[in-house]
Design an enzyme around this catalytic site. Structure first.
Site, PDB file in Angstrom:
ATOM      1  N   LEU A   1       0.813  -1.220   0.000  1.00  0.00           N
ATOM      2  CA  LEU A   1       0.000   0.000   0.000  1.00  0.00           C
ATOM      3  C   LEU A   1       0.843   1.265   0.000  1.00  0.00           C
ATOM      4  CD1 LEU A   1      -2.777  -0.960   2.589  1.00  0.00           C
ATOM      5  CD2 LEU A   1      -2.973  -0.888   0.098  1.00  0.00           C
TER       6      LEU A   1
ATOM      7  N   ASP B   1       0.880  14.568  10.865  1.00  0.00           N
ATOM      8  CA  ASP B   1       0.980  14.371   9.414  1.00  0.00           C
ATOM      9  C   ASP B   1      -0.399  14.378   8.770  1.00  0.00           C
ATOM     10  OD1 ASP B   1       2.266  14.094   7.021  1.00  0.00           O
ATOM     11  OD2 ASP B   1       2.574  11.933   7.185  1.00  0.00           O
TER      12      ASP B   1
END
Length: 810
Positions: free
Chosen positions: A19, A145
């Protein structure tokens, strides 16, 4: 290790596909083959556990404990819109975290391709993100983030899901140097990180800043990169309000407050924003207009194709802006000699006092006295450039030939004649920390001489090429003019930063510089500690950094794509010293080492020397922490005498601590009994003035010496300009500036990114005072084919009372 589809982890987690991959590890989509075929796939994050090695990286004793603690933290985030934590385990040299897989798409698909949200949907998106963030912050966790790629639109109900917390990333990218210093990468994504997070000090409202940037993308259609390049006001806040239509003033105020540059001016909590959102009037119109025909279902209803009228209006605005830009460019071209083009954009200098940054408005060197020069700074601060120019010239002629003064004289001249110019920054230590026995002023001035000489050569070329006959600069009758652009129409302005050899001071200034878009590159810092504290701040801002003093091996092992140096690194220094020592009968040599184990420079240096001495069969009998507050030169020398050591290796840091002062005391108290070896910090005028009853035997690996095989014209010009002998710092600082100027000159329209790209090209080269400058790219930014100059302390003019350094004779 990279796992391919079909591979199995821990006997039952089979890889479906990868991923994502980053500095923290690799993320995989997997299925549990021990369960039924219809069992939902899960996500596994694979984090490598570092091994101890001889390259400076060591496994932390509590590394696994830290990962376990953060995994436990994730397990406490029980929220429907955060992936469920399912477990963790360790296998071989990897740590694994298992989480729920969220099927859907991330917000990058919704905010790209010309998408612009109406205010009602922008409000809905903002509220949706804040509701998750409020839950996270209440548990005392900073995400660090937040970005479109970490917000998933869940397929089954269209809700936003927050993924990929930064705490695990920090631990996964952390390593411990052999000195015991913990090094981590700054966690976050450029464009979404505010200044305080870039400097390694994230706050709860750092997450709020990132959310604000996402909403700004949504209502303007701009990317995060384009937003970061928008002009800013005097407080460094982004000016964006005129880029949108149909957005209410109050909602604009909310968005602006989320993205204030200074975090104290930002919303302090999610709850504050939600309260302000609640006060806004409800608008029943709720449509998202897309540039494409793709239909996306919102959390409330289906969203249809973008209204053509609005799209046409947007295109007209872009066309008008483009025509305006063309017109302004034509006007500037026609009138370039009368218009300071850069002055209409965000200034490279704010004229703010006591921020350790100056273009001329403040004298940064506390040891440099001059009442005339101080008047020049006063008038520069008032933007009375003609008066400032007169005072800086008078100071140069009547007070002393001061490098800081010459730089400000150059800067003021550019403003006076309204010249176009490029701007770069120079970072040096000028002030000193309280309690430091050897001040930084002399070191800083040494570097500034090389910078000022290079700047003057460029601005002389500007004056000569454009026939500004009424203006003069020092050295115009003997310096060789140098161009910074292909048409000889540009000058060079320099912003000076005093980092004070203090990491917090250096980081604060670096963050401010990173947000000044007209600064094309950085020259500095001097010490390894200051460079390691700031290099990632510059990297996030695409600023190339060329150091004239940082030699730590840390940046060879863990290179940064934006870092270059015009000096050698620790292994070359160590090799030069040990090779000299090996020429003497090794059986007779017993070495005592003095170094600072907490200094990246000094520690790596000693490790290299220690290992090389061992290979040569030279015995090390004792090692001392020369930076320890309780260090006693007399006590250390008594111990050395008992052990019959006859060679001292002194490796003080670059004046970050009192280790240099302690090294001077060791030399004094030794009184010529021992052979003393060291590196460039020992090439200091204070050591030349040491008084002893016996002749000193001191050899150092230095950056450069004016009598070494080098550019004799540079030495001649420097001696004439300063009316004094220059040192190695001046030569390598000159070289760093020459390299940066060459990278700028190679571009048609110089940018930060372009400057960085030029320096990173393997074919890049420039000719400096110390020879050809080439970097070891793409491997790292180390300089190629440059070695230390061995120098020795000898009586000057055969007078044993006075010493001076000369190149060591073969």
């Amino acid at each position: 290790m990279g796992l391919k589809p079909g591979a199995v982890i821990r006997g039952h987690y089979q890889i479906i596909r990868e991923l994502g991959k980053g500095g923290f590890g690799v993320t995989y989509l997997v299925k549990d083959i021990d369960k039924l075929d219809k069992a939902a796939p899960v996500v596994i994050k694979q984090i490598k556990i570092p091994k101890h090695n001889e390259e400076g990286e060591a496994r932390e004793n509590n590394y696994l404990n830290n990962l376990e603690r953060e995994a436990h933290t994730l397990s406490r985030l029980n929220h429907d819109r955060i992936p469920q934590f399912l477990g963790r385990f360790k296998e071989e040299n990897y740590f694994y975290i298992i989480q729920e897989y969220i099927e859907g798409h991330d917000l990058r698909k919704e905010l790209g391709s010309g998408t612009i949200l109406d205010e009602p949907e922008a409000r809905e998106m903002l509220r949706g993100i804040l509701e998750i963030l409020d839950f996270v912050h209440q548990r005392q966790i900073i995400h660090r983030d937040i970005k479109p790629g970490n917000l998933i639109r869940r397929k089954r109900d269209r809700q936003l899901i927050l993924i990929d917390f930064g705490a695990v990333k920090e631990i996964a990218t952390r390593h411990t140097t052999s000195a015991g210093t913990v090094m981590t990468k700054v966690i976050g994504t450029p464009g979404y990180m505010p200044a305080e997070q870039l400097s390694g000090n994230p706050q709860f409202n750092s997450d709020i800043y990132a959310v604000g940037i996402i909403i700004l993308q949504a209502i303007t259609g701009l990317s995060a990169q384009e937003i970061s390049e928008l002009p800013r006001d005097e407080e460094c806040n982004i000016i964006w309000e005129n880029l949108t239509s149909g957005i209410s003033k109050k909602f604009k105020q909310i968005v602006s407050k989320t993205i204030c540059y200074y975090h104290p001016n930002r919303y302090s909590s999610v709850q504050e924003i939600l309260k302000d959102l609640d006060k806004l009037k409800v608008n029943k119109t709720f449509k998202r207009r897309l540039a494409s025909t793709h239909v996306i279902v919102s959390p409330r209803k289906i969203i249809k194709e973008k209204n053509k009228t609005n799209r046409l209006f947007y295109q007209i605005r872009i066309a008008i802006a483009s025509l305006s830009s063309v017109y302004l460019s034509w006007v500037f071209y026609q009138n370039w000699n009368n218009i300071n083009i850069l002055s209409i954009f965000a200034p490279s200098c704010s004229h703010q006092l006591q921020d350790n940054i100056s273009c001329g408005e403040e004298i940064l060197d506390p040891q440099s006295l001059g009442s005339i020069r101080n008047l020049g700074a006063k008038y520069y601060q008032k933007k009375d450039y003609q008066a400032a120019l007169n005072y800086f010239r008078d100071s140069w002629q009547k007070e002393r030939r001061d490098a800081e003064t010459l730089i400000y004289l150059n800067n003021t001249l550019l403003e006076t004649i309204k010249a176009d110019y490029y701007t770069v920054m120079i970072a040096v230590p000028l002030s000193s920390q309280a309690g430091l026995k050897v001040n930084n002023s002399r070191v800083g001035q040494d570097f500034l001489r090389g910078i000022a000489q290079a700047q003057t050569e460029i601005n002389l070329n500007l004056l000569q090429s454009n026939k500004v006959t009424k203006q003069t600069l020092p050295g115009q009758d003997f310096l060789t003019a140098r161009s910074i652009d292909k048409n000889n129409r540009k000058g060079l302005k320099i912003v000076i930063v005093d980092d004070g050899n203090n990491q917090e001071q250096a980081k604060k200034a670096a963050t401010a510089i990173a947000n000044k878009p007209k600064i094309l590159g950085v020259v500095g810092h001097y010490t390894s500690e200051m460079t390691l504290a700031t290099v990632d701040i510059y990297k996030q801002a695409n600023l190339a950094q060329i150091s004239f003093g940082t030699t730590t091996k840390e940046l060879t092992i863990y290179p940064r794509s934006n870092f270059f140096r015009v000096v050698y690194s620790n292994p070359e220094e160590a090799e030069a010293i040990v090779n000299f020592l090996a020429k003497i009968d090794s059986k007779e040599q017993k070495v005592a080492g003095f170094y600072n184990p907490r200094s990246e420079y000094s520690n790596y240096f000693w490790i290299e020397i220690r290992d090389m001495l061992k290979q040569k069969g030279i015995e090390v009998v004792k090692v001392f922490d020369i930076a320890h507050p309780q260090f006693s030169p007399k006590f250390a020398l008594k111990q050395i005498e008992k052990l019959n050591a006859n060679t001292l290796v002194l490796l003080p840091d670059g004046q970050v601590t009192n280790s240099l002062a302690n090294a001077i005391d060791v030399i004094k108290n030794d009184n010529g009994k021992s052979m003393i070896l060291g590196a460039n910090p020992l090439a200091n005028p204070k050591i030349e003035k040491i008084e002893t009853s016996q002749p000193l035997k001191l050899i150092a690996a230095s950056i450069w010496h004016p009598l070494s095989n080098s550019d004799r014209q540079f030495v001649k010009n420097a001696d004439q300009l300063w009316e004094n002998t220059i040192h190695g710092g001046s030569a390598v600082a000159y070289d760093a500036m020459v390299a940066l100027v060459e990278a700028i000159k190679l571009q048609n329209n110089p940018t930060r990114q372009g400057t960085l790209a030029q320096l990173a090209t393997p074919e890049f080269s420039a000719q400096g005072a110390t020879g050809e400058i080439k970097f070891n790219t793409p491997k790292n930014g180390d300089r190629l084919e440059f070695m230390p100059t061995m120098i020795e302390l000898v009586p000057c003019n055969n007078d044993d009372r006075y010493y001076c350094f000369l190149p060591l004779k073969d």
